[in-house]
Design a protein around this motif. Structure first.
Motif, PDB file in Angstrom:
ATOM      1  N   ASP A 212       0.841  -1.191   0.000  1.00 25.84           N
ATOM      2  CA  ASP A 212       0.000   0.000   0.000  1.00 25.84           C
ATOM      3  C   ASP A 212       0.885   1.252   0.000  1.00 25.84           C
ATOM      4  O   ASP A 212       2.113   1.162   0.112  1.00 25.84           O
ATOM      5  CB  ASP A 212      -1.002  -0.012   1.162  1.00 25.84           C
ATOM      6  N   VAL A 213       0.277   2.407  -0.144  1.00 30.06           N
ATOM      7  CA  VAL A 213       1.028   3.649  -0.277  1.00 30.06           C
ATOM      8  C   VAL A 213       1.913   3.901   0.942  1.00 30.06           C
ATOM      9  O   VAL A 213       3.084   4.261   0.805  1.00 30.06           O
ATOM     10  CB  VAL A 213       0.070   4.849  -0.505  1.00 30.06           C
ATOM     11  N   PHE A 214       1.378   3.689   2.133  1.00 31.46           N
ATOM     12  CA  PHE A 214       2.165   3.949   3.331  1.00 31.46           C
ATOM     13  C   PHE A 214       3.373   3.010   3.418  1.00 31.46           C
ATOM     14  O   PHE A 214       4.459   3.426   3.825  1.00 31.46           O
ATOM     15  CB  PHE A 214       1.304   3.855   4.595  1.00 31.46           C
ATOM     16  N   GLN A 215       3.203   1.773   2.986  1.00 23.02           N
ATOM     17  CA  GLN A 215       4.343   0.848   2.950  1.00 23.02           C
ATOM     18  C   GLN A 215       5.410   1.347   1.967  1.00 23.02           C
ATOM     19  O   GLN A 215       6.607   1.259   2.253  1.00 23.02           O
ATOM     20  CB  GLN A 215       3.890  -0.557   2.564  1.00 23.02           C
ATOM     21  N   ALA A 216       4.970   1.856   0.838  1.00 25.82           N
ATOM     22  CA  ALA A 216       5.916   2.394  -0.141  1.00 25.82           C
ATOM     23  C   ALA A 216       6.648   3.608   0.433  1.00 25.82           C
ATOM     24  O   ALA A 216       7.861   3.762   0.229  1.00 25.82           O
ATOM     25  CB  ALA A 216       5.200   2.762  -1.442  1.00 25.82           C
ATOM     26  N   ILE A 217       5.931   4.446   1.157  1.00 27.65           N
ATOM     27  CA  ILE A 217       6.561   5.608   1.793  1.00 27.65           C
ATOM     28  C   ILE A 217       7.625   5.153   2.789  1.00 27.65           C
ATOM     29  O   ILE A 217       8.737   5.676   2.816  1.00 27.65           O
ATOM     30  CB  ILE A 217       5.498   6.493   2.483  1.00 27.65           C
ATOM     31  N   GLN A 218       7.283   4.164   3.598  1.00 30.48           N
ATOM     32  CA  GLN A 218       8.229   3.669   4.597  1.00 30.48           C
ATOM     33  C   GLN A 218       9.403   2.927   3.962  1.00 30.48           C
ATOM     34  O   GLN A 218      10.521   2.973   4.480  1.00 30.48           O
ATOM     35  CB  GLN A 218       7.515   2.753   5.588  1.00 30.48           C
ATOM     36  N   ALA A 219       9.185   2.251   2.849  1.00 27.09           N
ATOM     37  CA  ALA A 219      10.230   1.460   2.197  1.00 27.09           C
ATOM     38  C   ALA A 219      11.156   2.308   1.327  1.00 27.09           C
ATOM     39  O   ALA A 219      12.249   1.870   0.974  1.00 27.09           O
ATOM     40  CB  ALA A 219       9.591   0.362   1.343  1.00 27.09           C
ATOM     41  N   ARG A 220      10.744   3.500   0.986  1.00 24.08           N
ATOM     42  CA  ARG A 220      11.498   4.350   0.075  1.00 24.08           C
ATOM     43  C   ARG A 220      12.881   4.687   0.643  1.00 24.08           C
ATOM     44  O   ARG A 220      13.032   5.072   1.778  1.00 24.08           O
ATOM     45  CB  ARG A 220      10.721   5.639  -0.191  1.00 24.08           C
ATOM     46  N   ARG A 221      13.876   4.487  -0.184  1.00 20.92           N
ATOM     47  CA  ARG A 221      15.250   4.853   0.124  1.00 20.92           C
ATOM     48  C   ARG A 221      15.845   5.470  -1.135  1.00 20.92           C
ATOM     49  O   ARG A 221      15.405   5.176  -2.242  1.00 20.92           O
ATOM     50  CB  ARG A 221      16.115   3.631   0.485  1.00 20.92           C
ATOM     51  N   GLU A 222      16.867   6.270  -0.962  1.00 25.59           N
ATOM     52  CA  GLU A 222      17.562   6.767  -2.140  1.00 25.59           C
ATOM     53  C   GLU A 222      18.535   5.678  -2.585  1.00 25.59           C
ATOM     54  O   GLU A 222      19.458   5.320  -1.857  1.00 25.59           O
ATOM     55  CB  GLU A 222      18.303   8.062  -1.849  1.00 25.59           C
ATOM     56  N   ILE A 223      18.290   5.148  -3.763  1.00 27.33           N
ATOM     57  CA  ILE A 223      19.100   4.067  -4.316  1.00 27.33           C
ATOM     58  C   ILE A 223      20.018   4.655  -5.378  1.00 27.33           C
ATOM     59  O   ILE A 223      19.540   5.219  -6.372  1.00 27.33           O
ATOM     60  CB  ILE A 223      18.217   2.951  -4.925  1.00 27.33           C
ATOM     61  N   THR A 224      21.314   4.507  -5.177  1.00 30.40           N
ATOM     62  CA  THR A 224      22.282   5.066  -6.118  1.00 30.40           C
ATOM     63  C   THR A 224      23.190   4.004  -6.737  1.00 30.40           C
ATOM     64  O   THR A 224      24.103   4.326  -7.482  1.00 30.40           O
ATOM     65  CB  THR A 224      23.160   6.130  -5.430  1.00 30.40           C
ATOM     66  N   LYS A 225      22.909   2.756  -6.438  1.00 28.03           N
ATOM     67  CA  LYS A 225      23.646   1.637  -7.042  1.00 28.03           C
ATOM     68  C   LYS A 225      22.613   0.705  -7.661  1.00 28.03           C
ATOM     69  O   LYS A 225      21.704   0.241  -6.979  1.00 28.03           O
ATOM     70  CB  LYS A 225      24.474   0.903  -6.003  1.00 28.03           C
ATOM     71  N   TYR A 226      22.773   0.461  -8.965  1.00 28.34           N
ATOM     72  CA  TYR A 226      21.779  -0.298  -9.711  1.00 28.34           C
ATOM     73  C   TYR A 226      22.385  -1.517 -10.386  1.00 28.34           C
ATOM     74  O   TYR A 226      23.539  -1.512 -10.795  1.00 28.34           O
ATOM     75  CB  TYR A 226      21.144   0.586 -10.797  1.00 28.34           C
TER      76      TYR A 226
END
Length: 176
Positions: free
Chosen positions: A2-16
């Motif tokens: 859900d949206v709140f889970q996505a908000i909590q899981a969000r990190r800045e990812i700089t290695k792909y």
């Protein structure tokens, strides 16, 4: 998720990872920016999808802080149109946030590269012109940001947030 889970899981990812992003998944992420709200429902933003490796590498040179685009599989550059709406910066910012959250939803990592610089107009013009010349962005558009996208090659630990009590106020702003 859900949206709140996505908000909590969000990190800045700089290695792909080198894994390509399918057009279907990239389209969903782009649509999140398309459907993001705008002030008075005015068309004050544009999204430029970049997948070409050479272009991504050149876009990484926009600022010293966007080198991670050299590993990204795609980017979405978000622009705003001041002549269309006085809320152009907010509209573009909403689009960036929605794009980032949808990226999390579909299993991609994202990083935010600020191009527009509200505090240093000279720096902003230099950054914006680099992206503008590279991507053919018209002068009337302000280049707000580039969001890099790719499958995460690492997941950073959660950042420690400021305690909720220091951020949230009820009925009036209170200094503790």
């Amino acid at each position: 998720m859900d949206v709140f889970q996505a908000i909590q899981a969000r990190r800045e990812i700089t290695k792909y990872k080198d894994d390509p992003i399918s057009d279907d998944i990239l389209s969903k992420v782009v649509d999140a920016g398309v459907f993001a709200p705008t002030g008075n429902n005015l068309p004050s933003k544009n999204l430029i999808v970049v997948k070409d490796r050479n272009t991504l590498d050149q876009l990484a040179e926009t600022t010293p802080y966007m080198k991670w685009l050299m590993e990204a599989q795609a980017a979405i550059v978000v622009t705003g149109k001041p002549q269309v709406s006085k809320y152009w910066l907010q509209d573009a910012s909403f689009a960036c946030a929605y794009i980032w959250l949808e990226a999390v939803e579909v299993g991609l990592g994202s990083a935010f590269g600020a191009i527009y610089n509200a505090e240093d107009e000279e720096e902003s013009v230099e950054r914006e012109n680099h992206a503008r010349n590279l991507l053919g962005i018209p002068e009337e558009c302000r280049v707000v940001a580039a969001l890099g996208l790719g499958y995460p090659n690492e997941t950073p630990k959660p950042k420690k947030h400021v305690p909720r009590e220091e951020v949230v106020h009820y009925e009036a702003f209170k200094i503790y």
